[in-house]
Every structure is written in C-alpha cells, then in structure tokens.
Design a protein around this motif. Structure first.
Motif, PDB file in Angstrom:
ATOM      1  N   ALA A 194       8.978  -0.441   2.375  1.00  0.00           N
ATOM      2  CA  ALA A 194       7.849   0.450   2.660  1.00  0.00           C
ATOM      3  C   ALA A 194       8.182   1.384   3.821  1.00  0.00           C
ATOM      4  CB  ALA A 194       6.605  -0.383   2.979  1.00  0.00           C
ATOM      5  N   ARG A 195       8.925   0.876   4.785  1.00  0.00           N
ATOM      6  CA  ARG A 195       9.244   1.674   5.981  1.00  0.00           C
ATOM      7  C   ARG A 195      10.350   2.698   5.697  1.00  0.00           C
ATOM      8  NH1 ARG A 195      11.122  -2.384   9.258  1.00  0.00           N
ATOM      9  NH2 ARG A 195      13.241  -1.801   8.755  1.00  0.00           N
ATOM     10  N   TYR A 225       9.865  -6.319   1.542  1.00  0.00           N
ATOM     11  CA  TYR A 225       8.936  -5.235   1.187  1.00  0.00           C
ATOM     12  C   TYR A 225       8.539  -4.411   2.407  1.00  0.00           C
ATOM     13  CZ  TYR A 225       8.538  -5.894  -3.773  1.00  0.00           C
ATOM     14  OH  TYR A 225       8.839  -5.904  -5.110  1.00  0.00           O
ATOM     15  N   GLU A 226       8.507  -5.024   3.583  1.00  0.00           N
ATOM     16  CA  GLU A 226       8.234  -4.238   4.798  1.00  0.00           C
ATOM     17  C   GLU A 226       9.341  -3.212   5.010  1.00  0.00           C
ATOM     18  OE1 GLU A 226       5.839  -7.752   7.187  1.00  0.00           O
ATOM     19  OE2 GLU A 226       7.799  -7.133   7.934  1.00  0.00           O
ATOM     20  N   ASP A 259      11.918   6.452   0.957  1.00  0.00           N
ATOM     21  CA  ASP A 259      10.917   7.515   0.773  1.00  0.00           C
ATOM     22  C   ASP A 259      10.708   7.820  -0.709  1.00  0.00           C
ATOM     23  OD1 ASP A 259      12.967   9.277   0.009  1.00  0.00           O
ATOM     24  OD2 ASP A 259      13.344   9.789   2.099  1.00  0.00           O
ATOM     25  N   GLN A 283       6.103   3.156  -8.660  1.00  0.00           N
ATOM     26  CA  GLN A 283       7.137   3.110  -7.614  1.00  0.00           C
ATOM     27  C   GLN A 283       7.618   1.671  -7.369  1.00  0.00           C
ATOM     28  OE1 GLN A 283       4.867   5.146  -4.582  1.00  0.00           O
ATOM     29  NE2 GLN A 283       6.135   6.990  -4.769  1.00  0.00           N
ATOM     30  N   SER A 316       0.823  -1.212   0.000  1.00  0.00           N
ATOM     31  CA  SER A 316       0.000   0.000   0.000  1.00  0.00           C
ATOM     32  C   SER A 316       0.861   1.268   0.000  1.00  0.00           C
ATOM     33  CB  SER A 316      -0.945  -0.009   1.201  1.00  0.00           C
ATOM     34  OG  SER A 316      -0.176  -0.104   2.375  1.00  0.00           O
ATOM     35  N   ALA A 317       2.128   1.140   0.414  1.00  0.00           N
ATOM     36  CA  ALA A 317       3.019   2.316   0.447  1.00  0.00           C
ATOM     37  C   ALA A 317       3.406   2.783  -0.954  1.00  0.00           C
ATOM     38  CB  ALA A 317       4.280   1.965   1.234  1.00  0.00           C
ATOM     39  N   PHE A 318       3.219   1.922  -1.963  1.00  0.00           N
ATOM     40  CA  PHE A 318       3.757   2.241  -3.287  1.00  0.00           C
ATOM     41  C   PHE A 318       2.691   2.235  -4.381  1.00  0.00           C
ATOM     42  CE2 PHE A 318       7.363  -0.062  -1.159  1.00  0.00           C
ATOM     43  CZ  PHE A 318       8.119   1.076  -0.906  1.00  0.00           C
TER      44      PHE A 318
END
Ligand code: NDP
Length: 327
Positions: free
Chosen positions: A285-286, A281-282, A289, A121, A115-117
């Motif tokens: 995502a963390r 991937y965690e 940026d 991206q 969901s972060a990307f």
C-alpha cells in the motif's frame, strides 16, 4: 447457478472447461463471497495445464486468489458487504477457488481489502505480488540496506519479479533485473530497474564461489540460477528464495554460507501467518503506485483463463494477469 472454471480428471486425463455450477455444490465454509476479480499465478498455470500435481481433489475450481464482497457470513469477523481478499491457504488446490463468480471460504483465511486498492488492483498484486513483498520484508528484516550495494531480482518480468523490482526501488535499493526477455528493458526500467542482465548469465552450472556482487537477492527461479545468485552474494548478504520457474532443484555448495555468511531465506506465501501478510500489504500500500500496477496488469475474461494459463507456463506472459470473473 454461477460460472466457474472447472478442472476434472478421469482415465482419459485432465480436462478444463467453463461450467455453470449450482451454489449448493460449493464446499464448506462460513463466508459466502461474490467474487469480483481473480488472477492467474504460476501455481494456477500448473494446476490448469496439469503440468504439476497442484490439484489435490477433483473436480476443482482453480484460483489461489480472489477479491470480492461478502454476501453471507457466519463468521464473527465478517459481515455482508465487507470487501475482502484471499491469498493462498490451499484454495484452488484442495478447496474450490477464485476462478468463479462465487466462492465459499473460511473467514480466518480472509483479509480486508486494503483501502489503498480496488478489488482489481488487489488481484493485479495477487499472490505473486504479495510474495514479492514477503521477500522484500525478509531481506530488510535480515539487515540488507541500500548502502550495501546492488540487489538482484530473477524472473524479473514475471509476477513476483515485476512487483519485487518496483518495491525494492521504492525502498531505495539499486535494482538489477535478470530476464530472458531482451525486449522488456523499457518495461523493467519503468518499474524501477537500474540495469538489466541476461538470465543466461545465471542459468548454467557455475563455480561454488564467484565474484561478490549482490547485497541481496529476490529469486523466483530456483535451480542453477539460485545457486549462482548465492555464489555471487556479498559477504553477510541474504537471498530470499520463493520460486522454481527454472527448477525445484538447488545444485549448490555450502561455500557461500560457511565462508561468506550468506543467508538463504525461504519465503512461503500459502500458510504465512496473518502478521506477515499484514506487514506485506502495508509495504504494498505504501510503495506500489497505481501507475506501476497498471503497467504490470493485463485483464482477461473468465473463459480466457485456460489459454492464458498455458501461455504463463510457457513463459510468454509479462507481469500479472487479472481475471474479470463476471465477463
Ligand atoms: P511468472 O510465470 O509470472 O514468472 C516467472 C518468470 O521466471 C518468467 O516470467 C521468466 O522471467 C522466468 N523464467 C521462466 N522460466 C524460466 C527458466 N527456465 N529459467 C529462468 N527463468 C525462467 O511466475 P510468478 O512470478 O507468479 O512466480 C514465480 C515463481 O515463484 C514460480 O515458481 C512460483 O511457483 C513461485 N511462487 C512461490 C510462492 C511462494 O509462496 N513461495 C508464491 C508465488 C509464486 P523472465 O522472462 O523475465 O526471465
């Protein structure tokens, strides 16, 4: 019909072209995907230029990565509309890959788009960036911590190297970037490199044991560079080896391993189990940026992929190449 890059081979040699293919020609699989973006990795460069026997079946649609939306699914795990990412599993080598507007794949190869990307991206990260995260995870799991000293990243302006620099910096490490591109000091500093060294200091035959400097190493280069990196790693340190940009050889001695307890950690992205992929991937995502991703990525159209692949193998590309397969 859909557009795709196609690699073919006959007695005259290998050819690469953009072709219109019928969807009925797609290989077997339980999930049909409308591809949004793909990317060029080192392996795609080898496949498209034919400089290494990466492709195992012809004709082949290259592209070891893709991000897109499920159109049809016979897999219990996925339904139409799901956003997904594919990295590796031999796609683009033995099964038609991501440099196309449509792909048919096995559901078990896919992961949800984090969901972060965005899809774009995710392809700016691609196998190279996800491998960088696997390397950083490997060093951290081996007990390498920021207080132990500097970490070295080789092939630093490449795809793996660029993301490794950013991830290591975010994890609190002091990062030294080895590069052959003297002009890219600012780029590497923006990503998080604390200092930059000339890769020539690592690329020739060196002594079996050298002055101890690195607490950890992410190596995308192999050959003498990997051998020297091991010889310069501090007592009890670890070296994550994932690449062969200089060469697949490893002209080293066992001395760093048997006299300094240095650990050599092999990193493979292609067949890595889902548990490792999820953790990688965690981390991405963390710690990665949007500004770093933008700095790393250059976007091209599908038809530009063959020329960009040649540039990549010639070492002329900085960071990551994202391919908008729909333009
Ligand atoms: P890139 O082409 O983006 O980067 C490679 C970098 O290596 C170049 O930018 C350059 O960096 C450096 N380099 C190139 N040629 C040489 C040379 N002769 N001697 C020393 N350094 C050199 O590739 P990627 O970052 O995508 O991949 C890097 C390597 O990792 C490749 O070998 C690839 O096959 C491997 N890989 C392995 C994976 C796995 O699962 N194990 C997954 C992904 C990649 P600079 O100019 O800064 O010196």
């Amino acid at each position: 019909m859909f557009s795709a890059i196609v690699i073919d081979k006959n007695d005259a040699g290998q050819s690469v072209s953009v072709q219109q293919l019928d969807e009925s020609a797609l290989p077997e699989g339980d999930v049909l995907i409308d591809v949004a973006y793909s990317t060029l990795n080192y392996k795609d460069g080898l496949a498209i230029t034919g400089s290494s026997p990466v492709v195992r079946k012809f004709p082949m649609v290259p592209g070891i990565d893709l991000a897109g939306t499920v159109r049809e699914s016979n897999s219990a795990e996925w339904k139409a509309g799901d956003k997904v990412v594919l990295n590796g599993w031999g796609v683009g080598e033995g099964h038609w890959g991501g440099l196309a507007r449509v792909a048919r794949l096995k559901g078990e190869w896919l992961v949800p788009l984090p969901s972060a990307f965005t899809a774009r991206q995710a392809m700016a990260i691609g196998t190279a960036g996800y491998t960088a995260a696997l390397c950083v995870d490997a060093l951290v799991n081996a007990g390498v911590t920021p207080d132990q000293g500097e970490v070295l990243v080789t092939g630093a302006t490449g795809g793996v190297g660029s993301v490794a620099v950013a991830l290591l910096k975010a994890a609190g490490f002091t990062v030294v970037a080895a590069t052959g591109k003297a002009s890219e000091g600012d780029y590497l500093a923006k990503l998080g490199a604390d200092s930059v060294i000339d890769r020539a200091t690592l690329s020739e035959k060196g002594k079996a044991l050298q002055k101890e400097r690195w607490a950890g190493v992410v190596d995308a280069v192999g050959s003498f560079t990997l051998a020297n990196a091991c010889a310069q790693t501090r007592y009890g340190g670890a070296v994550a080896a994932c690449g062969l940009a200089q060469g697949a050889d490893f002209p080293a001695t066992v001395m760093p391993f048997i006299l300094r307890g240095v650990r050599l950690l092999g990193v493979d992205s292609v067949m890595a189990p889902r548990s490792l992929r999820t953790k990688a991937y965690e981390r991405l995502a963390r710690d990665l940026d949007a500004a770093s991703l933008e700095a790393i990525a250059t976007e091209i159209a599908l038809a530009d992929a063959p020329a960009a692949a040649a540039d990549l193998i010639a070492g002329k590309i900085r960071g990551r190449v994202v391919v908008d397969v729909n333009r």
